[in-house]
Design a protein around this motif. Sequence first.
Motif, short mmCIF file in Angstrom:
data_model
loop_
_atom_site.label_atom_id
_atom_site.label_comp_id
_atom_site.label_asym_id
_atom_site.label_seq_id
_atom_site.Cartn_x
_atom_site.Cartn_y
_atom_site.Cartn_z
N ALA A 3 0.83 -1.21 0.00
CA ALA A 3 0.00 0.00 0.00
C ALA A 3 0.86 1.25 0.00
O ALA A 3 1.90 1.30 0.67
N SER A 4 0.43 2.25 -0.75
CA SER A 4 1.10 3.55 -0.76
C SER A 4 0.06 4.64 -0.97
O SER A 4 -1.05 4.38 -1.47
N GLY A 5 0.41 5.86 -0.56
CA GLY A 5 -0.48 6.98 -0.76
C GLY A 5 -1.58 7.11 0.28
O GLY A 5 -2.49 7.93 0.14
N LEU A 6 -1.52 6.29 1.32
CA LEU A 6 -2.48 6.37 2.42
C LEU A 6 -1.79 6.00 3.71
O LEU A 6 -0.71 5.38 3.67
N THR A 7 -2.39 6.40 4.82
CA THR A 7 -1.85 6.01 6.12
C THR A 7 -2.38 4.62 6.43
O THR A 7 -3.51 4.45 6.89
N PHE A 8 -1.56 3.64 6.12
CA PHE A 8 -1.99 2.24 6.11
C PHE A 8 -2.63 1.83 7.44
O PHE A 8 -3.64 1.13 7.45
N SER A 9 -2.06 2.26 8.53
CA SER A 9 -2.55 1.83 9.85
C SER A 9 -3.88 2.48 10.21
O SER A 9 -4.44 2.16 11.27
N ASN A 10 -4.40 3.36 9.37
CA ASN A 10 -5.71 3.96 9.60
C ASN A 10 -6.84 3.20 8.89
O ASN A 10 -7.98 3.66 8.90
N TYR A 11 -6.50 2.08 8.28
CA TYR A 11 -7.47 1.34 7.49
C TYR A 11 -7.58 -0.11 7.93
O TYR A 11 -6.55 -0.76 8.19
N ASN A 12 -8.80 -0.60 8.00
CA ASN A 12 -9.01 -2.04 7.99
C ASN A 12 -8.75 -2.52 6.57
O ASN A 12 -8.97 -1.77 5.60
#
Length: 125
Positions: free
Chosen positions: A24-33
């Motif tokens: 994953a890139s372009g997002l704060t991965f740990s903020n997503y299920n």
Amino acid sequence: QVQLVESGGGLVQAGGSLRLSCAASGLTFSNYNMGWFRQAPGKERDFVAAISWSGGATDYADSVKGRFTISRDNVRNTLYLQMNSLKPEDTAVYYCAADRNIRTLVRESRPYNYWGQGTQVTVSS
């Protein structure tokens, strides 16, 4: 720009194993299920597994429970799916997806906000 890139698919004999990854890139991965889905030819996209933002909660479809394991590495921004004891009926394109609603794990595909392009898994009998 959010990107989810799956890898690790391929051709394997029944009873074998594969490990899928989703970078994953372009997002704060740990903020997503995160979730894994699959789609066989001529069929709808089906839920496979989901994992909470922290990795502390998981959910599996009955068809893969005990054979597949979902996990994540929030440092490497990567989602995994370890698939063991593969069966021909596991043949499908596998997709990873990200859900910004972290209150609950979701089995439906519609709520997921971002999707990867998919990776083909083929299990021969």
